[in-house]
Write a protein that holds these residues in place. Sequence first.
Motif, PDB file in Angstrom:
ATOM      1  N   TYR A   9       0.828  -1.199   0.000  1.00  0.00           N
ATOM      2  CA  TYR A   9       0.000   0.000   0.000  1.00  0.00           C
ATOM      3  C   TYR A   9       0.869   1.259   0.000  1.00  0.00           C
ATOM      4  O   TYR A   9       2.073   1.206   0.271  1.00  0.00           O
ATOM      5  N   ALA A  10       0.226   2.389  -0.268  1.00  0.00           N
ATOM      6  CA  ALA A  10       0.945   3.660  -0.285  1.00  0.00           C
ATOM      7  C   ALA A  10       1.517   3.996   1.085  1.00  0.00           C
ATOM      8  O   ALA A  10       2.448   4.805   1.191  1.00  0.00           O
ATOM      9  N   THR A  11       0.979   3.394   2.142  1.00  0.00           N
ATOM     10  CA  THR A  11       1.492   3.652   3.496  1.00  0.00           C
ATOM     11  C   THR A  11       2.948   3.219   3.651  1.00  0.00           C
ATOM     12  O   THR A  11       3.582   3.548   4.651  1.00  0.00           O
ATOM     13  N   LEU A  12       3.482   2.480   2.679  1.00  0.00           N
ATOM     14  CA  LEU A  12       4.895   2.136   2.695  1.00  0.00           C
ATOM     15  C   LEU A  12       5.750   3.409   2.716  1.00  0.00           C
ATOM     16  O   LEU A  12       6.889   3.394   3.196  1.00  0.00           O
ATOM     17  N   LEU A  13       5.188   4.519   2.221  1.00  0.00           N
ATOM     18  CA  LEU A  13       5.904   5.796   2.186  1.00  0.00           C
ATOM     19  C   LEU A  13       5.555   6.690   3.376  1.00  0.00           C
ATOM     20  O   LEU A  13       5.745   7.906   3.321  1.00  0.00           O
ATOM     21  N   ARG A  14       5.062   6.091   4.448  1.00  0.00           N
ATOM     22  CA  ARG A  14       4.654   6.876   5.615  1.00  0.00           C
ATOM     23  C   ARG A  14       5.779   7.774   6.125  1.00  0.00           C
ATOM     24  O   ARG A  14       5.592   8.966   6.377  1.00  0.00           O
ATOM     25  N   SER A  15       6.977   7.203   6.298  1.00  0.00           N
ATOM     26  CA  SER A  15       8.093   7.994   6.828  1.00  0.00           C
ATOM     27  C   SER A  15       8.514   9.072   5.834  1.00  0.00           C
ATOM     28  O   SER A  15       8.964  10.152   6.236  1.00  0.00           O
ATOM     29  N   THR A  16       8.362   8.800   4.540  1.00  0.00           N
ATOM     30  CA  THR A  16       8.671   9.806   3.520  1.00  0.00           C
ATOM     31  C   THR A  16       7.707  10.980   3.639  1.00  0.00           C
ATOM     32  O   THR A  16       8.107  12.146   3.570  1.00  0.00           O
ATOM     33  N   VAL A  17       6.426  10.662   3.822  1.00  0.00           N
ATOM     34  CA  VAL A  17       5.417  11.705   3.993  1.00  0.00           C
ATOM     35  C   VAL A  17       5.719  12.542   5.228  1.00  0.00           C
ATOM     36  O   VAL A  17       5.689  13.782   5.183  1.00  0.00           O
ATOM     37  N   LYS A  18       6.030  11.880   6.338  1.00  0.00           N
ATOM     38  CA  LYS A  18       6.311  12.600   7.580  1.00  0.00           C
ATOM     39  C   LYS A  18       7.486  13.558   7.425  1.00  0.00           C
ATOM     40  O   LYS A  18       7.481  14.662   7.970  1.00  0.00           O
ATOM     41  N   SER A  19       8.505  13.137   6.677  1.00  0.00           N
ATOM     42  CA  SER A  19       9.682  13.987   6.521  1.00  0.00           C
ATOM     43  C   SER A  19       9.404  15.177   5.604  1.00  0.00           C
ATOM     44  O   SER A  19      10.027  16.232   5.750  1.00  0.00           O
ATOM     45  N   LEU A  20       8.467  15.034   4.677  1.00  0.00           N
ATOM     46  CA  LEU A  20       8.169  16.109   3.739  1.00  0.00           C
ATOM     47  C   LEU A  20       7.108  17.068   4.248  1.00  0.00           C
ATOM     48  O   LEU A  20       7.065  18.237   3.834  1.00  0.00           O
ATOM     49  N   ILE A  21       6.252  16.594   5.132  1.00  0.00           N
ATOM     50  CA  ILE A  21       5.139  17.409   5.603  1.00  0.00           C
ATOM     51  C   ILE A  21       5.626  18.599   6.436  1.00  0.00           C
ATOM     52  O   ILE A  21       4.889  19.564   6.652  1.00  0.00           O
ATOM     53  N   VAL A  22       6.895  18.534   6.873  1.00  0.00           N
ATOM     54  CA  VAL A  22       7.475  19.595   7.705  1.00  0.00           C
ATOM     55  C   VAL A  22       7.359  20.949   7.021  1.00  0.00           C
ATOM     56  O   VAL A  22       6.955  21.941   7.649  1.00  0.00           O
TER      57      VAL A  22
END
Length: 425
Positions: free
Chosen positions: A117-130
């Motif tokens: 699932y796209a949630t595989l990129l959860r940590s990527t999202v967290k780092s970019l949402i900053v």
Amino acid sequence: MRYMATYDLMESMRNTNQWLGASALSFASYPLFSMVPNPALQWLAAWGEVTERTFQRMVAKPDWGIRTFTCEDGKDHLVNIETVVERPFGNLLHFNVAGREEQPRKVLLVAPMSGHYATLLRSTVKSLIVDNEVYITDWHNARDISVSEGKFDVEDYTLYLVDFMKEMGPDTHVIAVCQPAPLALAATAYLAEEEPDAQPRTLTLIGGPIDPDATPTDVTDFGNRVTMGQLEEMMIQRVGFKYKGVGRMVYPGLLQLASFISMNADRHSEAFQNQIARVMREEASEHDAHNRFYDEYLAVMDMTAEFYLSTVERIFKEREIARNVFTVAGKRVDIGKITNVAVKTVEGANDDISAPGQCVAALDLCTGLPDSMKASHVEPGAGHYGIFAGKSWRNNIRPLVLEFMNANSPAPAKKKPANKNAAAR
């Protein structure tokens, strides 16, 4: 109906193993046994707990787990995950931080549709949402999509990306991770010719197989060895009656998971043995390192048969993107038409899935771009996962990608100072 029995057999095996784990845990945890402690029963209870969780996670879509974000004001702001575009095979999501000023950069993360699932990129999202407005493609599990919705192959996938980019507008920065890299490149080229005003500002391709033959790996060798007939016979099954997509031909997630695990069977076996020992010693926890990784790794989704087969045939075997002969609805997509979208490639030196050389091939295809709008980076010591998540991404790659976006964006307009004498006029 030929392959329904096989699909349901795999689901029955998964369900049985989950039941065995639950039964072992229940039996070995019987209160009366605590009067006579026995290491064998402790091991059985630990085995049951790990086994039940393992097979249960295979059919559960992970949660994003991104609920709040601490902004510069020192306050926690709610993160609302909003659906911007809703389509049968995938949605466009926006991670909207409530109460925060809109960030100057809009980033579209194109998540892979390769079994997870796209949630595989959860940590990527967290780092970019900053410091970005983050959007992501959220692909749906094919077993839950009715047959009446029709097919979904690499051309449909490309047109989905085109629609998502048009929705977000020309100030978008696109980051495609792994599998979608060649199709994101094709979608950008499609826009360059059909609707140039809707093109994104930058396109970053991370660990994608633009030219699979540039540096062969076990993945590309497998694609070349097996014929399409063999692949269809071995890998494609029909969704059973339990799911909404009953009758749809798919490449089952459980089958792909078995392939994933077989590639590093010894490592996975050791990881589960160690986890059982930790549970016995009461050293494990709900969100320990093992559970965090495997809760995501084991959660798999089915892909439509036509998407899987067309990916193997057109991207890997025929190398349509690498040879710049990819077509959408009978029309050739010329990557050389990209003239004002800056393109950057990122590769991991130790990537054994999409080896260095496969992704950077995109730059040679962008014949219409000046060298000043091309960039590449090879991360030393990084494997496939590390180039979009983990320490390598956070410390080295993310800053380089953001710097690339800024360098290819117009300077923000300066606000005119307020006229303090205006009220006196």
